[in-house]
Structures are given as C-alpha cells and as structure tokens.
Design a protein around this motif. Structure first.
Motif, PDB file in Angstrom:
ATOM      1  N   UNK A   1     -10.113  -7.677   4.970  1.00  0.00           N
ATOM      2  CA  UNK A   1     -11.503  -8.128   5.038  1.00  0.00           C
ATOM      3  C   UNK A   1     -11.532  -9.647   4.943  1.00  0.00           C
ATOM      4  N   UNK A   2     -11.953 -10.306   6.008  1.00  0.00           N
ATOM      5  CA  UNK A   2     -11.885 -11.767   6.036  1.00  0.00           C
ATOM      6  C   UNK A   2     -12.894 -12.432   5.113  1.00  0.00           C
ATOM      7  N   UNK A   3     -14.080 -11.843   4.944  1.00  0.00           N
ATOM      8  CA  UNK A   3     -15.119 -12.486   4.138  1.00  0.00           C
ATOM      9  C   UNK A   3     -14.756 -12.557   2.659  1.00  0.00           C
ATOM     10  N   UNK A   4     -13.869 -11.681   2.201  1.00  0.00           N
ATOM     11  CA  UNK A   4     -13.464 -11.682   0.783  1.00  0.00           C
ATOM     12  C   UNK A   4     -11.957 -11.785   0.619  1.00  0.00           C
ATOM     13  N   UNK A   5     -11.215 -11.856   1.708  1.00  0.00           N
ATOM     14  CA  UNK A   5      -9.742 -11.840   1.712  1.00  0.00           C
ATOM     15  C   UNK A   5      -9.223 -10.643   0.925  1.00  0.00           C
ATOM     16  N   UNK A   6      -9.801  -9.471   1.176  1.00  0.00           N
ATOM     17  CA  UNK A   6      -9.384  -8.240   0.497  1.00  0.00           C
ATOM     18  C   UNK A   6      -8.495  -7.399   1.408  1.00  0.00           C
ATOM     19  N   UNK A   7      -7.547  -6.711   0.796  1.00  0.00           N
ATOM     20  CA  UNK A   7      -6.707  -5.762   1.503  1.00  0.00           C
ATOM     21  C   UNK A   7      -7.188  -4.360   1.172  1.00  0.00           C
ATOM     22  N   UNK A   8      -7.340  -3.511   2.186  1.00  0.00           N
ATOM     23  CA  UNK A   8      -7.755  -2.125   1.978  1.00  0.00           C
ATOM     24  C   UNK A   8      -6.566  -1.227   2.281  1.00  0.00           C
ATOM     25  N   UNK A   9      -6.091  -0.507   1.257  1.00  0.00           N
ATOM     26  CA  UNK A   9      -4.888   0.302   1.376  1.00  0.00           C
ATOM     27  C   UNK A   9      -5.199   1.756   1.045  1.00  0.00           C
ATOM     28  N   UNK A  10      -4.900   2.647   1.980  1.00  0.00           N
ATOM     29  CA  UNK A  10      -4.998   4.084   1.728  1.00  0.00           C
ATOM     30  C   UNK A  10      -3.605   4.563   1.321  1.00  0.00           C
ATOM     31  N   UNK A  11      -3.506   5.234   0.189  1.00  0.00           N
ATOM     32  CA  UNK A  11      -2.211   5.663  -0.338  1.00  0.00           C
ATOM     33  C   UNK A  11      -1.953   7.132  -0.037  1.00  0.00           C
ATOM     34  N   UNK A  12      -0.907   7.405   0.717  1.00  0.00           N
ATOM     35  CA  UNK A  12      -0.495   8.777   0.980  1.00  0.00           C
ATOM     36  C   UNK A  12       0.858   8.749   1.663  1.00  0.00           C
ATOM     37  N   UNK A  13       1.596   9.834   1.537  1.00  0.00           N
ATOM     38  CA  UNK A  13       2.891   9.920   2.191  1.00  0.00           C
ATOM     39  C   UNK A  13       3.827   8.807   1.765  1.00  0.00           C
ATOM     40  N   UNK A  14       4.319   8.038   2.727  1.00  0.00           N
ATOM     41  CA  UNK A  14       5.223   6.939   2.430  1.00  0.00           C
ATOM     42  C   UNK A  14       4.530   5.667   2.018  1.00  0.00           C
ATOM     43  N   UNK A  15       3.258   5.767   1.664  1.00  0.00           N
ATOM     44  CA  UNK A  15       2.465   4.586   1.290  1.00  0.00           C
ATOM     45  C   UNK A  15       2.005   4.731  -0.158  1.00  0.00           C
ATOM     46  N   UNK A  16       2.950   4.726  -1.080  1.00  0.00           N
ATOM     47  CA  UNK A  16       2.627   4.896  -2.493  1.00  0.00           C
ATOM     48  C   UNK A  16       1.948   3.675  -3.081  1.00  0.00           C
ATOM     49  N   UNK A  17       0.914   3.891  -3.903  1.00  0.00           N
ATOM     50  CA  UNK A  17       0.189   2.768  -4.493  1.00  0.00           C
ATOM     51  C   UNK A  17       1.018   2.007  -5.511  1.00  0.00           C
ATOM     52  N   UNK A  18       2.067   2.630  -6.034  1.00  0.00           N
ATOM     53  CA  UNK A  18       2.921   1.939  -7.004  1.00  0.00           C
ATOM     54  C   UNK A  18       3.579   0.702  -6.400  1.00  0.00           C
ATOM     55  N   UNK A  19       3.800   0.714  -5.091  1.00  0.00           N
ATOM     56  CA  UNK A  19       4.438  -0.425  -4.424  1.00  0.00           C
ATOM     57  C   UNK A  19       3.567  -1.680  -4.546  1.00  0.00           C
ATOM     58  N   UNK A  20       2.255  -1.505  -4.571  1.00  0.00           N
ATOM     59  CA  UNK A  20       1.345  -2.652  -4.656  1.00  0.00           C
ATOM     60  C   UNK A  20       0.845  -2.901  -6.075  1.00  0.00           C
ATOM     61  N   UNK A  21       1.252  -2.056  -7.033  1.00  0.00           N
ATOM     62  CA  UNK A  21       0.726  -2.185  -8.394  1.00  0.00           C
ATOM     63  C   UNK A  21       1.786  -2.512  -9.435  1.00  0.00           C
ATOM     64  N   UNK A  22       3.027  -2.069  -9.230  1.00  0.00           N
ATOM     65  CA  UNK A  22       4.051  -2.212 -10.265  1.00  0.00           C
ATOM     66  C   UNK A  22       4.860  -3.496 -10.161  1.00  0.00           C
ATOM     67  N   UNK A  23       4.867  -4.122  -8.992  1.00  0.00           N
ATOM     68  CA  UNK A  23       5.742  -5.269  -8.780  1.00  0.00           C
ATOM     69  C   UNK A  23       5.104  -6.575  -9.255  1.00  0.00           C
ATOM     70  N   UNK A  24       5.955  -7.580  -9.487  1.00  0.00           N
ATOM     71  CA  UNK A  24       5.466  -8.901  -9.895  1.00  0.00           C
ATOM     72  C   UNK A  24       4.783  -9.633  -8.744  1.00  0.00           C
ATOM     73  N   UNK A  25       5.285  -9.406  -7.542  1.00  0.00           N
ATOM     74  CA  UNK A  25       4.746 -10.086  -6.358  1.00  0.00           C
ATOM     75  C   UNK A  25       4.457  -9.066  -5.269  1.00  0.00           C
ATOM     76  N   UNK A  26       3.518  -9.417  -4.394  1.00  0.00           N
ATOM     77  CA  UNK A  26       3.108  -8.523  -3.309  1.00  0.00           C
ATOM     78  C   UNK A  26       3.118  -9.286  -1.990  1.00  0.00           C
ATOM     79  N   UNK A  27       3.645  -8.632  -0.952  1.00  0.00           N
ATOM     80  CA  UNK A  27       3.586  -9.181   0.401  1.00  0.00           C
ATOM     81  C   UNK A  27       2.895  -8.159   1.295  1.00  0.00           C
TER      82      UNK A  27
END
Length: 264
Positions: free
Chosen positions: A173-199
């Motif tokens: 979302x450009x107006x807020x620089x937000x990322x929208x992530x749907x978590x399922x299958x090979x897209x676990x939310x832990x990847x974006x929540x547990x790490x020190x840095x996110x890409x």
C-alpha cells in the motif's frame, strides 16, 4: 438496608441518561437526540477512492513513506532483479552479521534464484516448507499431537534461530507503505515476525493506493470464508512499542529493521 435506586433523589438522572445529557449540553443541545443521524455515505470518500496514480507515483510514494519509517528501499528492473536481490541479501547479512536466514517457499522468490549465490557467501537458508524438508532438525511435538503441527514445530524451531526473513507480500500500500501478507502453505507468518530484520520483495504492479483496495482483492480471491488463509498481516515499517510513559522501543514484537525491493 436501602438500595442505591431507593436513595436516588426523585427526578435525578444517573448512569447512561446523565452521561448522554451532559454530552448534549456540551454540544449546545437541551436534550440528547432521539434518533441516530443519517449516514448517506459508506466507506472511503469518493475523492479518495477515485484517485488515480501512475506506477512511478506509487513507487515514489511508497519509498517516501517507507524511508520515513527508517526502512530502506531498492528499486530494480526485472532483468537485473535476480542478481540485484542476491547481492542485496548478502549486503544486509554482512551489515548486520547475519549467517542464517529464512524465506517463504514462494514461487516468485524461488524464480529469482538467489539461494545459490547467498549460500556461496556462507549464509544458511531455511525455506518455510510445511513438509519440513531441507535438513531442518526435528523437534518434539506436544504429547499426542502429530501431523501438520509436528511439521510446523520443526519450522518454528528452525525459524526462531534465523535473523533475516524474506517474504513476497500479496500487496503493498503506497499511501501508508504497508505490506499485506496472507499466511498459508509455504507463507508462514513466523518468517515476518520472529526475525530481527525483514526483506520484502515484490513487483511494482502489486502496489495499490489504499488498504481498501487490497481488501477488495482478497475478497475476490477468497469469496468463501472457509477457503481463506489463517491470517492477514499488515506490516508498516519496523516493530514499534511504547509503554504508558511513551518510551518507544524498536523491534520488540517483530523485526526492528525493514528492507524492500521493488521490481519494475
């Protein structure tokens, strides 16, 4: 013993009636309104929903908002993306002393082919695979629980030791620089929540102006609630937490450093 209602003076209002009457008096009214006000409009204002932006304007706005939140952005062409993303991952890892990373098992990330060059730099990669493949050490599951939970437990145990998570968001979302992530299958939310840095790596055509556009796309893709993924995560910059005295701390409930690569 008399009750509170029996002790109340005749004609004296208490509770909700007194509260609403006080609000009405502060608004210059003698009594509270008896009917709710009409609401002829629903949702975002028309001038907001009909705003049109070019792809370059979306990129510029996202970059401005993302960097204002202390994030870093790299914009690359599709042709240079494979080499550029691999080099950027190695740069992030070198800058923060990271030797173990995790990524979504997402077809677009796999297509970039950065696993080989990154591993050649001595950086271990843990893909989020529900089958627990790629040599992840097995972990104990709760008593009597197996199947999917046991596989997920192995991934959690591996992912919590990784310091960089790489995702491919569904929308940005450009107006807020937000990322929208749907978590399922090979897209676990832990990847974006547990790490020190996110890409976050995504294409420029995934940029929308407002969050409502992303929600509309989600509803079209998953018209039936039973088919929806377990969660939708909205990420806007690094994790920020403040206590009652407004002491701000970065990176307590999620990554403290955020990066994005936009592929034109």
């Amino acid at each position: 013993m008399s009750t509170s209602s029996e002790r109340r003076a005749p004609g004296r209002m208490t509770g909700r009636d007194a509260f609403m009457t006080h609000i009405a008096s502060r608004l210059g009214r003698r009594t509270p309104g008896q009917t709710p006000p009409e609401r002829p409009f629903k949702g975002a204002p028309e001038f907001y929903t009909q705003r049109q932006m070019t792809q370059e304007e979306h990129i510029e706005q996202f970059m401005a908002n993302w960097t204002a939140l202390s994030g870093k952005v790299l914009v690359v062409s599709e042709a240079e993306a494979p080499a550029a993303v691999a080099a950027y991952i190695r740069q992030i890892c070198e800058e923060h002393g990271i030797t173990r990373i995790t990524r979504w098992e997402h077809e677009a990330l796999i297509a970039l082919g950065f696993d080989g060059p990154v591993r050649e730099a001595g950086i271990e990669i843990v893909p989020w695979r529900e089958d627990g493949a790629d040599g992840i050490e097995p972990g104990a599951s709760p008593s009597g629980v197996g199947g999917v939970w046991q596989q997920r437990e192995r991934l959690l145990r591996a992912t919590e030791t990784c310091r960089l998570g790489i995702v491919w968001p569904d929308y940005a979302v450009s107006s807020t620089s937000s990322l929208a992530l749907f978590s399922h299958g090979g897209k676990g939310r832990s990847v974006s929540l547990l790490t020190d840095a996110l890409l976050a790596v995504f294409r420029a055509d995934q940029l929308v102006f407002r969050i409502g556009e992303a929600f509309e796309q989600f509803k079209q893709r998953y018209p039936d609630a039973v088919d929806m993924p377990a969660s939708l995560n909205l990420i806007t910059g690094p994790s920020r937490s403040a206590d009652i005295e407004n002491d701000l701390t970065i990176g307590i409930h999620g990554p403290g450093k955020v990066h994005a690569v936009i592929i034109r």
